[in-house]
Design a protein around this motif. Structure first.
Motif, PDB file in Angstrom:
ATOM      1  N   SER A   1       0.849  -1.202   0.000  1.00 25.10           N
ATOM      2  CA  SER A   1       0.000   0.000   0.000  1.00 25.10           C
ATOM      3  C   SER A   1       0.878   1.245   0.000  1.00 25.10           C
ATOM      4  O   SER A   1       0.574   2.242  -0.658  1.00 25.10           O
ATOM      5  CB  SER A   1      -0.902   0.026   1.227  1.00 25.10           C
ATOM      6  OG  SER A   1      -1.733  -1.094   1.242  1.00 25.10           O
ATOM      7  N   LEU A   2       1.967   1.165   0.735  1.00 29.46           N
ATOM      8  CA  LEU A   2       2.907   2.296   0.784  1.00 29.46           C
ATOM      9  C   LEU A   2       3.503   2.549  -0.607  1.00 29.46           C
ATOM     10  O   LEU A   2       3.514   3.686  -1.092  1.00 29.46           O
ATOM     11  CB  LEU A   2       4.014   1.985   1.797  1.00 29.46           C
ATOM     12  CG  LEU A   2       5.176   2.968   1.858  1.00 29.46           C
ATOM     13  CD1 LEU A   2       4.695   4.338   2.331  1.00 29.46           C
ATOM     14  CD2 LEU A   2       6.270   2.453   2.792  1.00 29.46           C
TER      15      LEU A   2
ATOM     16  N   ASN B   1       2.301   1.660  -3.426  1.00 31.21           N
ATOM     17  CA  ASN B   1       1.220   2.089  -4.302  1.00 31.21           C
ATOM     18  C   ASN B   1       1.053   3.599  -4.227  1.00 31.21           C
ATOM     19  O   ASN B   1       0.902   4.288  -5.236  1.00 31.21           O
ATOM     20  CB  ASN B   1      -0.063   1.403  -3.814  1.00 31.21           C
ATOM     21  CG  ASN B   1      -1.160   1.422  -4.825  1.00 31.21           C
ATOM     22  OD1 ASN B   1      -0.931   1.191  -6.001  1.00 31.21           O
ATOM     23  ND2 ASN B   1      -2.371   1.696  -4.381  1.00 31.21           N
ATOM     24  N   GLN B   2       1.127   4.102  -3.018  1.00 30.81           N
ATOM     25  CA  GLN B   2       0.954   5.537  -2.832  1.00 30.81           C
ATOM     26  C   GLN B   2       2.177   6.318  -3.302  1.00 30.81           C
ATOM     27  O   GLN B   2       2.097   7.514  -3.556  1.00 30.81           O
ATOM     28  CB  GLN B   2       0.669   5.800  -1.356  1.00 30.81           C
ATOM     29  CG  GLN B   2      -0.216   6.990  -1.141  1.00 30.81           C
ATOM     30  CD  GLN B   2      -0.682   7.083   0.298  1.00 30.81           C
ATOM     31  OE1 GLN B   2      -0.937   6.065   0.947  1.00 30.81           O
ATOM     32  NE2 GLN B   2      -0.772   8.290   0.811  1.00 30.81           N
ATOM     33  N   LEU B   3       3.304   5.640  -3.396  1.00 31.09           N
ATOM     34  CA  LEU B   3       4.536   6.309  -3.833  1.00 31.09           C
ATOM     35  C   LEU B   3       4.781   6.167  -5.335  1.00 31.09           C
ATOM     36  O   LEU B   3       5.807   6.623  -5.839  1.00 31.09           O
ATOM     37  CB  LEU B   3       5.736   5.735  -3.060  1.00 31.09           C
ATOM     38  CG  LEU B   3       5.855   6.240  -1.631  1.00 31.09           C
ATOM     39  CD1 LEU B   3       6.858   5.400  -0.857  1.00 31.09           C
ATOM     40  CD2 LEU B   3       6.267   7.707  -1.602  1.00 31.09           C
TER      41      LEU B   3
ATOM     42  N   GLU C   1       6.171   9.039  -7.203  1.00 37.34           N
ATOM     43  CA  GLU C   1       7.590   9.331  -6.918  1.00 37.34           C
ATOM     44  C   GLU C   1       8.480   8.396  -7.740  1.00 37.34           C
ATOM     45  O   GLU C   1       9.505   8.810  -8.274  1.00 37.34           O
ATOM     46  CB  GLU C   1       7.900   9.157  -5.425  1.00 37.34           C
ATOM     47  CG  GLU C   1       6.959   9.890  -4.480  1.00 37.34           C
ATOM     48  CD  GLU C   1       6.828  11.355  -4.810  1.00 37.34           C
ATOM     49  OE1 GLU C   1       7.859  11.992  -5.140  1.00 37.34           O
ATOM     50  OE2 GLU C   1       5.693  11.880  -4.766  1.00 37.34           O
TER      51      GLU C   1
ATOM     52  N   GLY D   1      10.125  -0.326   4.009  1.00 35.97           N
ATOM     53  CA  GLY D   1       9.887   1.059   3.614  1.00 35.97           C
ATOM     54  C   GLY D   1      10.407   1.309   2.203  1.00 35.97           C
ATOM     55  O   GLY D   1      10.665   0.360   1.440  1.00 35.97           O
ATOM     56  N   ALA D   2      10.580   2.571   1.865  1.00 35.35           N
ATOM     57  CA  ALA D   2      10.958   2.905   0.489  1.00 35.35           C
ATOM     58  C   ALA D   2      12.195   3.781   0.425  1.00 35.35           C
ATOM     59  O   ALA D   2      12.582   4.217  -0.652  1.00 35.35           O
ATOM     60  CB  ALA D   2       9.791   3.599  -0.210  1.00 35.35           C
TER      61      ALA D   2
ATOM     62  N   LEU E   1      14.148   4.866  -3.062  1.00 31.19           N
ATOM     63  CA  LEU E   1      14.149   6.266  -3.523  1.00 31.19           C
ATOM     64  C   LEU E   1      15.578   6.794  -3.635  1.00 31.19           C
ATOM     65  O   LEU E   1      15.910   7.518  -4.567  1.00 31.19           O
ATOM     66  CB  LEU E   1      13.305   7.133  -2.576  1.00 31.19           C
ATOM     67  CG  LEU E   1      11.796   6.837  -2.633  1.00 31.19           C
ATOM     68  CD1 LEU E   1      11.051   7.547  -1.509  1.00 31.19           C
ATOM     69  CD2 LEU E   1      11.203   7.253  -3.987  1.00 31.19           C
TER      70      LEU E   1
ATOM     71  N   SER F   1      -4.674   5.290   0.262  1.00 31.09           N
ATOM     72  CA  SER F   1      -5.252   4.205  -0.529  1.00 31.09           C
ATOM     73  C   SER F   1      -5.981   3.194   0.351  1.00 31.09           C
ATOM     74  O   SER F   1      -6.782   2.415  -0.147  1.00 31.09           O
ATOM     75  CB  SER F   1      -4.194   3.538  -1.406  1.00 31.09           C
ATOM     76  OG  SER F   1      -3.174   3.015  -0.621  1.00 31.09           O
TER      77      SER F   1
ATOM     78  N   ALA G   1       8.671   8.966   3.520  1.00 30.52           N
ATOM     79  CA  ALA G   1       9.045   7.790   2.720  1.00 30.52           C
ATOM     80  C   ALA G   1      10.555   7.762   2.510  1.00 30.52           C
ATOM     81  O   ALA G   1      11.187   6.709   2.601  1.00 30.52           O
ATOM     82  CB  ALA G   1       8.320   7.821   1.378  1.00 30.52           C
TER      83      ALA G   1
ATOM     84  N   VAL H   1       9.875   5.651   6.475  1.00 30.80           N
ATOM     85  CA  VAL H   1       8.601   5.364   7.138  1.00 30.80           C
ATOM     86  C   VAL H   1       8.014   4.139   6.456  1.00 30.80           C
ATOM     87  O   VAL H   1       7.940   4.075   5.231  1.00 30.80           O
ATOM     88  CB  VAL H   1       7.623   6.563   7.029  1.00 30.80           C
ATOM     89  CG1 VAL H   1       6.229   6.159   7.499  1.00 30.80           C
ATOM     90  CG2 VAL H   1       8.139   7.739   7.839  1.00 30.80           C
ATOM     91  N   ASN H   2       7.644   3.142   7.250  1.00 28.55           N
ATOM     92  CA  ASN H   2       7.221   1.875   6.647  1.00 28.55           C
ATOM     93  C   ASN H   2       5.842   1.463   7.120  1.00 28.55           C
ATOM     94  O   ASN H   2       5.502   0.294   7.137  1.00 28.55           O
ATOM     95  CB  ASN H   2       8.258   0.792   6.933  1.00 28.55           C
ATOM     96  CG  ASN H   2       8.526   0.630   8.409  1.00 28.55           C
ATOM     97  OD1 ASN H   2       7.900   1.289   9.225  1.00 28.55           O
ATOM     98  ND2 ASN H   2       9.435  -0.258   8.761  1.00 28.55           N
TER      99      ASN H   2
END
Lengths: 176, 188
Positions: free
Chosen positions: A65-66, A68-70, A73, A155-156, A160, B73, B150, B154-155
């Motif tokens: 979900s994370l 998906n929202q990113l 970016e 996380g991302a 990134l 989402s 992010a 943040v996870n």
């Protein structure tokens, strides 16, 4: 494994996660009941390959979900995100619909975990992949890989950071 | 670029705390706890009273900062709730925290109508609130915080940073306060 071949020879298995500098093994996997996705479809752009253990993670704000929202970016860096698990296409479809996921989830279902094994991130003891990330550059070379400790959503930030580094490299090369 | 596949060091907060942040506690507190949170997230709701506890426990030794990380989402009300809190913040720091608290105390009612009622309840300038809320005046700020979060690793929500380092332990009171105590002791 030769460095220039682009197809996965059958049964290629790596025990350790493939590391930076390695050519990313090619794959073709189903993403819906009637569509497949190959790594080579995205030649010329960075690919983020996110292996995860299973659909339907119970956590709030889970990894997918994370991501998906990113997506905007990732797209800003021209990158394509692909999720991979050993779940089948129907399971992926239900999961995608439930979570509004807007990037392809690939079914590493038959033979089970073959792609996870090729990338060295299959867990024999539980029959799923690790929670593992690969950032692959536009030329198909792995630039970064990361295996998250079990139970910790990675996380991302690493993704990134690598995509930013790749964009910078491209800009420098184009600037010459 | 990194070489071997990493099980890397703990993620770091890449967006430093500035006066632009909503914060409670002194600027020069030896420990800063940053939360990236979502007003609709039930785990954040569970963490909310626990943060109050650690704030009480550490007093002026602790500065608490809240940043938005709405998981839109999966949480349909999270974005507007964050905008309501920021719109309240546009009218004052105290107003922000009052709204922040009210939202966490009413997580089951975060629809637009309820948000406007909360603004009235808090005695905010109603016209200004409605106008900021309707024009999404704080949307960009929230998005910047989301992306900054992010980039800091943040996870999920809530994610906490203690003096800039991601806290991966349990956020039940005793492990969190033990972790804060450890950082506090090492800062002296």
């Amino acid at each position: 494994m030769s460095t220039d071949h682009y197809t996965l020879s059958s049964g290629e298995i790596h025990r350790e996660p493939l590391s930076a500098g390695t050519r990313a093994p090619e794959f073709t996997l189903p993403t819906t009941p009637d569509q497949t996705v190959s790594l080579s479809d995205f030649h010329g752009q960075p690919v983020v390959l996110a292996f995860y253990p299973a659909d339907w993670s119970p956590t709030c704000g889970d990894q997918l979900s994370l991501y998906n929202q990113l997506l905007p970016e990732f797209q800003a860096h021209g990158a394509q995100l692909l999720g991979v698990s050993v779940d089948g296409v129907w399971c992926h479809r239900a999961f995608e619909e439930d979570r509004n996921i807007h990037f392809p989830l690939l079914a590493d279902f038959e033979p089970k975990g073959a792609i996870a094994k090729a990338y060295g991130v299959y867990r024999d003891d539980v029959g799923t992949s690790e929670r593992a990330l690969f950032v692959i550059d536009a030329g198909g070379i792995i630039q970064w890989s990361y295996v998250s400790p079990v139970g910790i959503n990675p996380g991302a930030d690493g993704i990134l950071r690598e995509l930013e580094a790749l964009s910078t490299t491209v800009e420098l090369e184009e600037g010459r | 670029m990194s070489g071997d596949p990493t099980r890397s060091a703990v993620s770091q907060l890449v967006v430093p705390v500035t006066e632009d942040d909503h914060q409670q506690g002194p600027d020069d507190a030896p420990v800063t706890l940053v939360e990236y949170g979502d007003y609709q997230c039930s785990y954040c709701g569970q963490a909310y009273p626990l943060i109050k506890d650690v704030q009480e426990q550490f007093g002026d030794d602790l500065r608490f900062v809240f940043r938005n990380f709405p998981l839109t989402s999966i949480h349909e009300y999270a974005q507007h709730a964050a905008e309501a809190a920021e719109a309240a913040g546009g009218q004052g720091e105290e107003e922000f925290w009052s709204m922040h608290d009210l939202l966490y105390e009413n997580q089951d009612a975060l629809d637009d109508e309820s948000l406007i009622t909360y603004a009235e309840q808090l005695g905010l300038d109603p016209e200004r609130f409605r106008s900021d809320f309707a024009s999404h005046a704080f949307e960009d700020r929230i998005h910047e915080q989301f992306v900054g979060g992010a980039r800091s690793g943040v996870n999920g929500t809530p994610t906490f940073y203690i003096n800039g380092e991601r806290y991966d332990g349990s956020w039940s009171p005793s492990p969190l306060s033990t972790a804060i105590q450890r950082v506090l002791s090492s800062s002296r």
